[in-house]
Each structure stands twice: as structure tokens, then as C-alpha cells.
Design a protein around this motif. Structure first.
Motif, mmCIF file in Angstrom:
data_model
loop_
_atom_site.group_PDB
_atom_site.id
_atom_site.type_symbol
_atom_site.label_atom_id
_atom_site.label_comp_id
_atom_site.label_asym_id
_atom_site.label_seq_id
_atom_site.Cartn_x
_atom_site.Cartn_y
_atom_site.Cartn_z
ATOM 1 N N UNK A 198 0.760 7.642 7.829
ATOM 2 C CA UNK A 198 1.563 8.423 6.874
ATOM 3 C C UNK A 198 1.405 7.940 5.544
ATOM 4 N N UNK A 199 1.824 8.888 4.584
ATOM 5 C CA UNK A 199 1.860 8.462 3.169
ATOM 6 C C UNK A 199 2.740 7.412 2.705
ATOM 7 N N UNK A 200 2.186 6.401 1.881
ATOM 8 C CA UNK A 200 3.347 5.374 1.536
ATOM 9 C C UNK A 200 4.283 6.056 0.689
ATOM 10 N N UNK A 201 5.119 5.265 0.492
ATOM 11 C CA UNK A 201 6.580 5.751 -0.256
ATOM 12 C C UNK A 201 6.392 5.506 -1.794
ATOM 13 N N UNK A 202 5.148 5.348 -2.223
ATOM 14 C CA UNK A 202 4.601 5.232 -3.667
ATOM 15 C C UNK A 202 3.306 5.727 -3.731
ATOM 16 N N UNK A 203 2.688 5.997 -4.943
ATOM 17 C CA UNK A 203 1.470 6.465 -5.027
ATOM 18 C C UNK A 203 0.821 5.441 -5.684
ATOM 19 N N UNK A 204 -0.867 5.260 -4.948
ATOM 20 C CA UNK A 204 -1.489 4.052 -5.454
ATOM 21 C C UNK A 204 -2.104 4.469 -6.751
ATOM 22 N N UNK B 191 7.678 -2.169 10.198
ATOM 23 C CA UNK B 191 7.308 -0.674 9.510
ATOM 24 C C UNK B 191 8.372 0.173 9.695
ATOM 25 N N UNK B 192 9.589 -0.129 10.342
ATOM 26 C CA UNK B 192 10.659 0.940 10.315
ATOM 27 C C UNK B 192 11.601 0.839 9.194
ATOM 28 N N UNK B 193 11.612 -0.315 8.603
ATOM 29 C CA UNK B 193 12.594 -0.592 7.529
ATOM 30 C C UNK B 193 11.601 -1.321 6.542
ATOM 31 N N UNK B 194 10.282 -1.221 6.281
ATOM 32 C CA UNK B 194 9.830 -1.894 5.334
ATOM 33 C C UNK B 194 8.671 -1.079 5.149
ATOM 34 N N UNK B 195 8.072 -1.014 3.787
ATOM 35 C CA UNK B 195 6.641 -0.624 3.517
ATOM 36 C C UNK B 195 5.535 -1.628 4.143
ATOM 37 N N UNK B 196 4.368 -0.717 4.414
ATOM 38 C CA UNK B 196 3.477 -1.439 5.091
ATOM 39 C C UNK B 196 1.897 -1.245 4.321
ATOM 40 N N UNK B 197 2.139 -0.816 2.972
ATOM 41 C CA UNK B 197 0.938 -0.352 2.391
ATOM 42 C C UNK B 197 0.508 -1.052 1.247
ATOM 43 N N UNK B 198 0.819 -2.160 0.967
ATOM 44 C CA UNK B 198 0.587 -3.278 0.274
ATOM 45 C C UNK B 198 0.112 -4.437 0.772
ATOM 46 N N UNK B 199 -0.643 -5.166 -0.076
ATOM 47 C CA UNK B 199 -1.273 -6.565 0.495
ATOM 48 C C UNK B 199 0.144 -7.569 0.812
#
Length: 494
Positions: free
Chosen positions: A453-459, A145-153
Motif C-alpha cells: 500500500x502507498x506510504x502515508x508520505x511521498x518519497x 504496521x497497523x499503528x506505524x509507518x513501515x516505509x522508511x529505513x
């Protein structure tokens, strides 16, 4: 540079370091980019101030993972050394304790371990074992999670995440930082030293998960650096690059609202004008983005309702002499660290004996102070703004800081202060648009804070992205740069 068949337009709200990095990455992807900044200059929390021959960095003062800066220049086939340079600090920190003990940290971990053996009851073997432990934490968490998104399947199903879950017990998420540090060291001085890294993300080491001990690896294991012209030269270099590659900056222009139609961001309103864009990136505090710029969009309650991190009171002192016993970075510890953090997080005030961080950039950048003088940045961790009497708290903090510095350095300090200014949670909230004056966004005191924390995109809103210290993966220069990098990865895949 990658060119789109038809150039798309992107807007970045805020010219903090994450906003600058986002603009540079978007141009590399073929976008025309406008950056709107409410203040008169770029940098966000990475500000500087000139006064009476002194120059002060007013925000972040510690640089790790400088390759994250360099790669922004490489994206555009530029040599970063033509814009700014930095050096490894061979003596990154000097630690002062009330009993008179002084521990000098070294970039050379063998020298550091010997210093620890000479000054504490712990051994080089224990220190090396600790370094191995925090390096393992970094190795596990960096690709997860330091270098990638964790908010998508698909993020959760990525092989790095699966491997990270298998090794989850190794990151000690169910221990506190303090407990893990006590398990490693016998000497309270070292526990205190490594507990203090919680303040780098505005956390409480007696509550925050030991996963955050990964912070130490960035500094001790990978090195701590100093730009040759001070921290703000990073901002100047990135701004110069951005201008050269075609980014248009609009300073002193505050965005009033993000335009959303049919659940799609398609522009912004600035000074009453609606301006259309294909992509919107907010480098503004996430909480305030929803509150002021997205009045018709319901924000994610599980994120926005999280407690906010701590703040700071910082004094900027122009000193009329040099202090040879001090380093660039110095830390003067409290006698009772647990009480210090209890005061901040339970009483919402500053303890009567706070730890002091003292940064003197003129030790490396002589032009930052007149000859024979020094520029002191004295920082005290403070609660965020809950309506306290900050005028009284700042006055008390100043008195306490001067007394502590005079006592521990063995000389009167106040008579050498010839210029001074300060910032506090109220000014941070007003000038830097940080919710409640929090410096680090949401609190990191929960074991699941990294995932809240908030994702780097909006769902909910297509083409809307978030970067900066209040978004994933967190606060600090390297994390803010990574937030822009992750945003770019997500945008590419959508």
C-alpha cells in the motif's frame, strides 16, 4: 494545543473520516487547516441518506476500536461524549445457513463458544484456541504496521519491527485464510464464518494470507460497537469538532491539481485559483490522486499497478414491518463459498448464490425508520468495475437477494419493500472517486499486500502526505483513523 511560532497552512483534500482525523490532528500540531471536499457534505464513503422517513448509513457499518475516535477529542481537551456516544453490541451478529442453522454471536466469548458447541461439531476449546491465535496475530502486527509507518529505513530498524520479524511465523503469512481456518475448525460452518472476514478488506479468503485473520480479533476479541445515532454520527461529531477548533471546510469544491515545484508540494489549484499551503494531505484515492492531481509526478509503479480490491452492490430498502428474528448485523451464507469468490475474482461477476450482509440500524436507533418499520441495508460483494453490464448485474443481484432472503427467512420479502435505492461499482467510482469502483483500494490477496500500500508520505515530493483506505495501513474505520495518526507521526519526524 501546540502552537507553532509562525502558523503554517495545511490543506486536506477530501473530507472522509481520514481527512477529518488528519485536519483535527494538524490543528493540534499548530497548523491552520483548510479542507476541500468535492461533495456537499463530509464523510466520503461514510454517507447517509434520508427518504420517506427512513435514514440509511450508506458506507461502513461496523465500528471497532472506538478509542481511536475518542482520542481525537482528547487532543483538544474535549469530552467525546458531549459529541456522540456508542454502546457495545452484546449480540453483534446473527449467522444464517441454508440448512436452517442459525448461530448467534455474543460479545461474551464464553456464551459465543457455548453457542458454537450447541450448533456445530466444534468445541469451546477449539474456539478459545482460535481466539488466542488471532489475538497473537494482532499483538504482533499492531505495533509493526497497523499503528506505524513501515516505509522508511528507521521504521524497519525499530525494535517493534525487529521483534515482529522474529515472530513472523506466528502471523501465518504463507497460509491462506481458508487453510488456517480449516486447520482450526472441523465444522465447515465455522470455516465459512471466519473466511467471510476477508470481505472486510475486499479480499479472497482462498488466496489472501491468514495474517488477515487478525480482523476477527477486532470484532470478537475487542468488541463491536454501535453509535447511538448511527454510523454517520461519527462523521457529524468529527466535523463539529473540526469546525470548533478552527478548520475551514470548502464543500462542493473539487481540487484540480496539487502544485509541485522543485519536488515540493506547495499548494493546490481549485476552480482555476492557485492557493499556497505548506503541507498537502490527500484523502483522495491514491491511484486517482496521481492520475488527476499529480499529472507531472510519476507515481510508484509497484503500488499503482497492484490489482484493485472488490466492490459492492448494496440495496437500501425501507421495509413496512419489523422482523423480530433479525439482529442489527446479519449474514446469510452462500452454500458454495469457494464458487462465490471464484465468480468475483476470476469471472468478474456475482455468483448465482452470493452471501448477503443485512444491516438494520433501526434495531438500535429507532428514529432511523418510521414506527413499526425497518431500514434494510443489503450488501453483496461484487467485482470492481471492468466495464461489465452493471444494469443487468444489479437487476440479477436484486432478484437473487430477494429470493435468498425469502427462502432463508421463511417469508416473502419483496412485498414489504416500500422504498428502495442502490449503489454499485459504477456509482461508487463516479460519486466517491474510487478507482474502478473498488471500495478498499489495492487488493489484499497477496501475502505482501500490507507492504504494497502507498506510504502515508511521498518519497518524491516533500510535504505531500496520503491518508485513507487506499493508503497504509488499509481500509475500514479504524485503519483509516490510523492512517491519519501515522501521517501525523511522520510529519512530526520530518
Amino acid at each position: 494545543m501546540k502552537k507553532a511560532e509562525e502558523t503554517q497552512r495545511s490543506v486536506v483534500i477530501g473530507a472522509g473520516i481520514a481527512g477529518l482525523a488528519s485536519a483535527i490532528r494538524l490543528v493540534a500540531r499548530g497548523f491552520h487547516v483548510d479542507v476541500y471536499e468535492a461533495n456537499a457534505s463530509p464523510g466520503g464513503k461514510m454517507r447517509q441518506q434520508f427518504a420517506q422517513g427512513y435514514r440509511f448509513d450508506m458506507g461502513p457499518s461496523i465500528v471497532t476500536l472506538p478509542h481511536l475516535i475518542d482520542e481525537l477529542f482528547a487532543l483538544h481537551s474535549k469530552n467525546p461524549r458531549d459529541y456522540f456516544d456508542y454502546t457495545l453490541l452484546e449480540k453483534p451478529f446473527k449467522y444464517f445457513y441454508e440448512d436452517g442453522t442459525v448461530i448467534q454471536a455474543y460479545a461474551d466469548t464464553d456464551r459465543f463458544s457455548q453457542e458454537i458447541a450447541n450448533k456445530t461439531i466444534d468445541t469451546p476449546r477449539r474456539f478459545r484456541k482460535y481466539l488466542k491465535n488471532i489475538k497473537r496475530k494482532y499483538t504482533i502486527t499492531r505495533p509493526v504496521f497497523i499503528e506505524r509507518s513501515i516505509h522508511r529505513v528507521k521504521d524497519i530498524l525499530h525494535h517493534n519491527v525487529v521483534l515482529g520479524l522474529i515472530r513472523f511465523s506466528k502471523i501465518e503469512a504463507f497460509k491462506t485464510m481458508d487453510r488456517a481456518n480449516r486447520n482450526h475448525f472441523k465444522d465447515p460452518k465455522l470455516v465459512k464464518m471466519f473466511n467471510n472476514y476477508a470481505t472486510y478488506v475486499g479480499a479472497n479468503p482462498f488466496v489472501a494470507p491468514a495474517t488477515l485473520n487478525v480482523i476477527q480479533h477486532l470484532e470478537i476479541g475487542l468488541g463491536m460497537y454501535m453509535p447511538d445515532r448511527g454510523i454517520y454520527s461519527i462523521v457529524e461529531a468529527l466535523h463539529r469538532l473540526a469546525v470548533e477548533i478552527g478548520v475551514t471546510f470548502h464543500f462542493n469544491q473539487k481540487v484540480d491539481e496539487i502544485l509541485v515545484e522543485n519536488r515540493k508540494a506547495n499548494g493546490v489549484i481549485v476552480q482555476g485559483r492557485s492557493i499556497r499551503y505548506d503541507t498537502v494531505v490527500s484523502n483522495m484515492d491514491v491511484y486517482l490522486t496521481y492520475k488527476y492531481l499529480l499529472p507531472k509526478v510519476a507515481g510508484p509503479k509497484h503500488v499503482l499497478s497492484q490489482p484493485k480490491s472488490s466492490s459492492v452492490i448494496a440495496f437500501f430498502w425501507g421495509m413496512n414491518r419489523c422482523f423480530d428474528d433479525l439482529n442489527v448485523h446479519n449474514l446469510l451464507f452462500t452454500e458454495d463459498q469457494k464458487e462465490e469468490f471464484r465468480s468475483i475474482y476470476s469471472d468478474h461477476k456475482i455468483s448465482k448464490d452470493p452471501s448477503l450482509y443485512l444491516y438494520i440500524s433501526s434495531k438500535v436507533v429507532p428514529s432511523d425508520a418510521p414506527v413499526g418499520k425497518e431500514n434494510w441495508f443489503v450488501l453483496i460483494t461484487a467485482p470492481n468495475n471492468q466495464g461489465q453490464d452493471w444494469k443487468a448485474m444489479v437487476a440479477e443481484a436484486r432478484t437473487t437477494a430477494i429470493a435468498k432472503l425469502s427462502r432463508m427467512l421463511g417469508m416473502p420479502i419483496e412485498t414489504h419493500i416500500k422504498y428502495e435505492d442502490h449503489i454499485d461499482p459504477v456509482s461508487i467510482e463516479a460519486d466517491l472517486f474510487s478507482a474502478f469502483g473498488s471500495v478498499y483500494g489495492n487488493s489484499s490477496n497477496s501475502m505482501f499486500a500490507a507492504f504494497l500500500r502507498h506510504a502515508n508520505f511521498s518519497r518524491k515530493v516533500k510535504n505531500l502526505y496520503f491518508v485513507g483506505g487506499s493508503a497504509h495501513p488499509g481500509a475500514g474505520i479504524p485503519m483509516c483513523l490510523n492512517s491519519a495518526k501515522i501521517m501525523d507521526q511522520v510529519l512530526k519526524q520530518r
